[in-house]
Design a protein around this motif. Structure first.
Motif, PDB file in Angstrom:
ATOM      1  N   CYS A 155      11.056  -5.660  -2.948  1.00  0.00           N
ATOM      2  CA  CYS A 155      11.354  -7.095  -2.980  1.00  0.00           C
ATOM      3  C   CYS A 155      12.779  -7.430  -2.518  1.00  0.00           C
ATOM      4  O   CYS A 155      12.985  -8.459  -1.886  1.00  0.00           O
ATOM      5  N   ASP A 156      13.732  -6.620  -2.820  1.00  0.00           N
ATOM      6  CA  ASP A 156      15.113  -6.915  -2.454  1.00  0.00           C
ATOM      7  C   ASP A 156      15.653  -5.968  -1.400  1.00  0.00           C
ATOM      8  O   ASP A 156      16.862  -5.947  -1.135  1.00  0.00           O
ATOM      9  N   ASN A 157      14.753  -5.180  -0.834  1.00  0.00           N
ATOM     10  CA  ASN A 157      15.194  -4.172   0.131  1.00  0.00           C
ATOM     11  C   ASN A 157      14.417  -4.277   1.446  1.00  0.00           C
ATOM     12  O   ASN A 157      13.216  -4.540   1.450  1.00  0.00           O
ATOM     13  N   GLU A 158      15.141  -4.039   2.509  1.00  0.00           N
ATOM     14  CA  GLU A 158      14.540  -4.027   3.837  1.00  0.00           C
ATOM     15  C   GLU A 158      14.549  -2.579   4.335  1.00  0.00           C
ATOM     16  O   GLU A 158      15.611  -1.973   4.480  1.00  0.00           O
ATOM     17  N   TRP A 159      13.352  -2.033   4.550  1.00  0.00           N
ATOM     18  CA  TRP A 159      13.254  -0.626   4.944  1.00  0.00           C
ATOM     19  C   TRP A 159      12.767  -0.516   6.391  1.00  0.00           C
ATOM     20  O   TRP A 159      11.642  -0.105   6.655  1.00  0.00           O
ATOM     21  N   ALA A 182       7.053   5.018   3.271  1.00  0.00           N
ATOM     22  CA  ALA A 182       7.370   5.927   4.380  1.00  0.00           C
ATOM     23  C   ALA A 182       8.852   6.258   4.445  1.00  0.00           C
ATOM     24  O   ALA A 182       9.225   7.372   4.826  1.00  0.00           O
ATOM     25  N   HIS A 183       9.694   5.307   4.065  1.00  0.00           N
ATOM     26  CA  HIS A 183      11.137   5.563   4.105  1.00  0.00           C
ATOM     27  C   HIS A 183      11.545   6.650   3.112  1.00  0.00           C
ATOM     28  O   HIS A 183      12.496   7.404   3.356  1.00  0.00           O
ATOM     29  N   LEU A 184      10.825   6.748   1.988  1.00  0.00           N
ATOM     30  CA  LEU A 184      11.089   7.803   1.018  1.00  0.00           C
ATOM     31  C   LEU A 184      10.467   9.132   1.453  1.00  0.00           C
ATOM     32  O   LEU A 184      11.068  10.189   1.291  1.00  0.00           O
ATOM     33  N   LYS A 194       9.988  -5.158   6.213  1.00  0.00           N
ATOM     34  CA  LYS A 194      11.000  -6.124   5.797  1.00  0.00           C
ATOM     35  C   LYS A 194      10.752  -6.465   4.334  1.00  0.00           C
ATOM     36  O   LYS A 194       9.812  -5.985   3.716  1.00  0.00           O
ATOM     37  N   ILE A 195      11.612  -7.300   3.766  1.00  0.00           N
ATOM     38  CA  ILE A 195      11.569  -7.584   2.335  1.00  0.00           C
ATOM     39  C   ILE A 195      10.220  -8.172   1.921  1.00  0.00           C
ATOM     40  O   ILE A 195       9.686  -9.055   2.575  1.00  0.00           O
TER      41      ILE A 195
END
Length: 272
Positions: free
Chosen positions: A26-30, A130-132, A35-36
């Motif tokens: 919710c507060d992060n763009e990966w 996927a970013h993790l 996007k958020i």
């Protein structure tokens, strides 16, 4: 290839996976994956509650439902410019730049796993974190599950569980990479009692017959006179209750399309 295996029987409905997904997105763009996520309206990992039966014979199940990351993903076919792609590890991603304005992707998903971000004019969904995964970590939903109901990893490593599992809507032929153990099925339940003594009847034999398959299921009533037949397919069934010293009870064929409480069944004592 990456897969999810979700054991519905282990889920206690804590909503930890759903909340942690919100916390992660919710507060992060990966970028380049997402996007958020909006604070309301989106559930990239959603808990679907299902109430089965009727009081007092009721069961509750919680089914964690992310994107299915289908091998034959219909959202990939619905995109206009290749904005939906599959990574080498099997995770299906909606490109947050290329997919702008493509609201048709929302309706393309038969699982309802794609959401529309009105503010950004974007279709969005679970990315499998996927970013993790790129950092060798696991998705937040799995990391936050207190009962180990959600597993994520290589298909080969989870092969034993997959062999016992099933997928949602297999008839669509989409080959989803989210597998489920113990998906909720129909049940038939009831209770047996002695109307004269006004007490529950223990150890009564209850036979449920699947009429279409000519198959019998047998149960014995417990100390409360209760009986349960679980994990049944929809179809036509018949019921018979027997106990020594009592007149048998029969219920002619009835249709089961959902979990059913047949109610309290009175067995009358045989006359001397």
């Amino acid at each position: 290839m990456k897969v999810f295996v979700i054991d519905v029987a282990k889920c206690n409905g804590c909503y930890g996976c759903q909340v942690s997904c919100k916390d992660e997105h919710c507060d992060n763009e990966w970028l380049p994956y997402a996007k958020i996520q909006p604070e309301t309206g989106h559930f990239w990992m959603k808990i679907n509650e299902k109430v089965m039966g009727s009081v007092p014979k009721v069961k509750m199940s919680y089914v964690a439902t992310p994107c299915m990351h289908c091998e034959n993903a219909p959202c990939m076919e619905a995109t206009k410019n290749g904005s939906v792609y599959r990574r080498e590890d099997g995770l299906v991603i909606i490109d947050p730049e290329k997919s702008k304005g493509q609201k048709q992707l929302v309706d393309a998903c038969p699982y309802g796993a794609i959401y529309w971000n009105e503010k950004l004019q974007l279709p969005q969904k679970c990315t499998g974190c996927a970013h993790l995964v790129d950092e060798g970590k696991i998705p937040r939903c799995m990391d936050s599950c207190p009962t180990d109901a959600i597993k994520f990893g290589e298909e080969a490593e989870l092969a034993e569980l997959i062999g016992k599992a099933e997928v949602m809507k297999p008839e669509l032929g989409l080959r989803p990479r989210v597998y489920y153990l113990n998906l909720p099925k129909n049940f038939v339940a009831g209770a047996v009692f002695d109307p004269i003594e006004d007490e529950c009847l223990k150890d009564a034999k209850v036979t449920l017959t699947d009429v279409g398959k000519s198959k019998d299921y047998v149960a014995t009533t417990d100390s409360f006179g209760d009986f349960w037949f679980k994990r049944l397919e929809a179809g036509t069934y018949a019921l018979k209750v027997e106990k020594e010293g009592f007149c048998p009870f029969s219920m002619k064929s009835f249709e089961i399309t959902e979990s059913t409480n047949v109610g309290d069944i009175a067995l009358n004592k045989m006359l001397d």
